[in-house]
Design a protein around this motif. Structure first.
Motif, PDB file in Angstrom:
ATOM      1  N   TYR A 178       0.838  -1.200   0.000  1.00 39.19           N
ATOM      2  CA  TYR A 178       0.000   0.000   0.000  1.00 39.19           C
ATOM      3  C   TYR A 178       0.872   1.247   0.000  1.00 39.19           C
ATOM      4  O   TYR A 178       0.562   2.231  -0.669  1.00 39.19           O
ATOM      5  CB  TYR A 178      -0.925   0.011   1.220  1.00 39.19           C
ATOM      6  N   GLN A 179       1.950   1.203   0.783  1.00 43.23           N
ATOM      7  CA  GLN A 179       2.894   2.322   0.802  1.00 43.23           C
ATOM      8  C   GLN A 179       3.395   2.621  -0.604  1.00 43.23           C
ATOM      9  O   GLN A 179       3.442   3.775  -1.036  1.00 43.23           O
ATOM     10  CB  GLN A 179       4.101   1.999   1.684  1.00 43.23           C
ATOM     11  N   GLN A 180       3.777   1.584  -1.326  1.00 46.38           N
ATOM     12  CA  GLN A 180       4.346   1.744  -2.665  1.00 46.38           C
ATOM     13  C   GLN A 180       3.322   2.304  -3.640  1.00 46.38           C
ATOM     14  O   GLN A 180       3.637   3.193  -4.436  1.00 46.38           O
ATOM     15  CB  GLN A 180       4.885   0.396  -3.160  1.00 46.38           C
ATOM     16  N   TYR A 181       2.098   1.781  -3.591  1.00 46.47           N
ATOM     17  CA  TYR A 181       1.052   2.283  -4.488  1.00 46.47           C
ATOM     18  C   TYR A 181       0.813   3.778  -4.260  1.00 46.47           C
ATOM     19  O   TYR A 181       0.777   4.574  -5.204  1.00 46.47           O
ATOM     20  CB  TYR A 181      -0.257   1.524  -4.267  1.00 46.47           C
ATOM     21  N   VAL A 182       0.611   4.154  -2.988  1.00 48.19           N
ATOM     22  CA  VAL A 182       0.320   5.551  -2.663  1.00 48.19           C
ATOM     23  C   VAL A 182       1.493   6.446  -3.014  1.00 48.19           C
ATOM     24  O   VAL A 182       1.326   7.526  -3.591  1.00 48.19           O
ATOM     25  CB  VAL A 182      -0.057   5.699  -1.176  1.00 48.19           C
TER      26      VAL A 182
END
Length: 267
Positions: free
Chosen positions: A116-120
């Motif tokens: 999720y960190q990477q997507y955001v």
């Protein structure tokens, strides 16, 4: 009076709690940082830091959370016309500043799944680059935000960053636990703006499923947490979005938006 904020933003929650507690009417504008709305040119021109909240009263614009809360207090005093209403004491302000010193950003991010960190992170970088192209006159300020985004990613890879934030939080909560052994609220027997600063910290811990570790292990804070959740201001500002099943609805709504926008950009 206008408030630019978002339900996720810890500092936005603080200001909204203050407004509700003081009974001040305002116009609410949601600006979602997770979907990059704080990078839109109109908002960015008003506040190049792109941080929330932003409070505007005519030509008067305030970005600092404690300054906004103190301004709200002064408005409440003037509006009431009463002589027995006073602004926060030096003890209350000291607590407010002490709580504000703990920054939730990296502590929150390390407790979010890495995917999720990477997507955001990728999504926000793409938004900044797109806005930079759309508004060349703001390119310098946007470049600073892009640099900040990359620095955030680097800091998340450093275990010392999360360790320091955790240690800072533990020291703060231990001090709060000691204080609540003596008084019902943080700065005495009455609810104050010091409590407005603290409540969102506890709500963030609950949101991250860390209640047992940080709140349940401290009996005075645990009792205090039950007490403050009964306040109408908490129910409207935080409980409305994050109590029980509502937190999953709120989180999924934002995650779905980011995921769809990321997928669409591939085509």
């Amino acid at each position: 009076m206008q408030l630019y904020h978002h339900p996720y933003s810890l500092n936005s929650q603080r200001v909204r709690l203050a407004l509700e507690e003081k009974g001040i009417d305002y116009t609410s504008y949601h600006v979602n940082p997770i979907t990059g709305k704080n990078m839109d040119a109109a908002f960015f021109r008003m506040n190049p830091s792109a941080k929330l909240p932003v409070f505007q009263n005519g030509a008067h614009i305030i970005f600092d959370t404690i300054e906004i809360i103190q301004y709200v207090e002064r408005i409440a005093v003037v509006s009431s016309g009463a002589d027995n209403i006073i602004c926060s004491s030096s003890e209350i302000i000291e607590w407010m500043q002490k709580i504000q010193e703990w920054k939730p950003k990296f502590f929150t991010l390390v407790h979010i799944p890495e995917k999720y960190q990477q997507y955001v992170s990728k999504f926000i970088r793409r938004v900044i680059i797109a806005r930079m192209a759309e508004s060349p006159d703001l390119a310098g300020a946007y470049h600073c935000k892009l640099k900040e985004a990359y620095e955030t990613e680097d800091k998340l890879k450093n275990p010392d960053t999360s360790k320091q934030d955790k240690e800072h939080l533990i020291r703060l909560l231990d001090e709060v636990e000691t204080q609540l052994n003596e008084t019902a609220f943080l700065a005495g027997e009455e609810f104050t703006m010091a409590d407005v600063m603290l409540i969102p910290v506890l709500a963030r811990l609950v949101l991250l499923n860390l209640e047992e570790e940080y709140i349940g292990s401290r009996p005075n804070i645990a009792e205090y947490w039950i007490l403050v959740q009964q306040r109408p201001s908490y129910k409207k500002v935080i409980g409305k979005y994050f109590n029980g099943w509502r937190k999953y609805k709120t989180l999924m709504k934002t995650w779905f938006f980011v995921r769809v926008r990321t997928v669409l950009r591939r085509f």
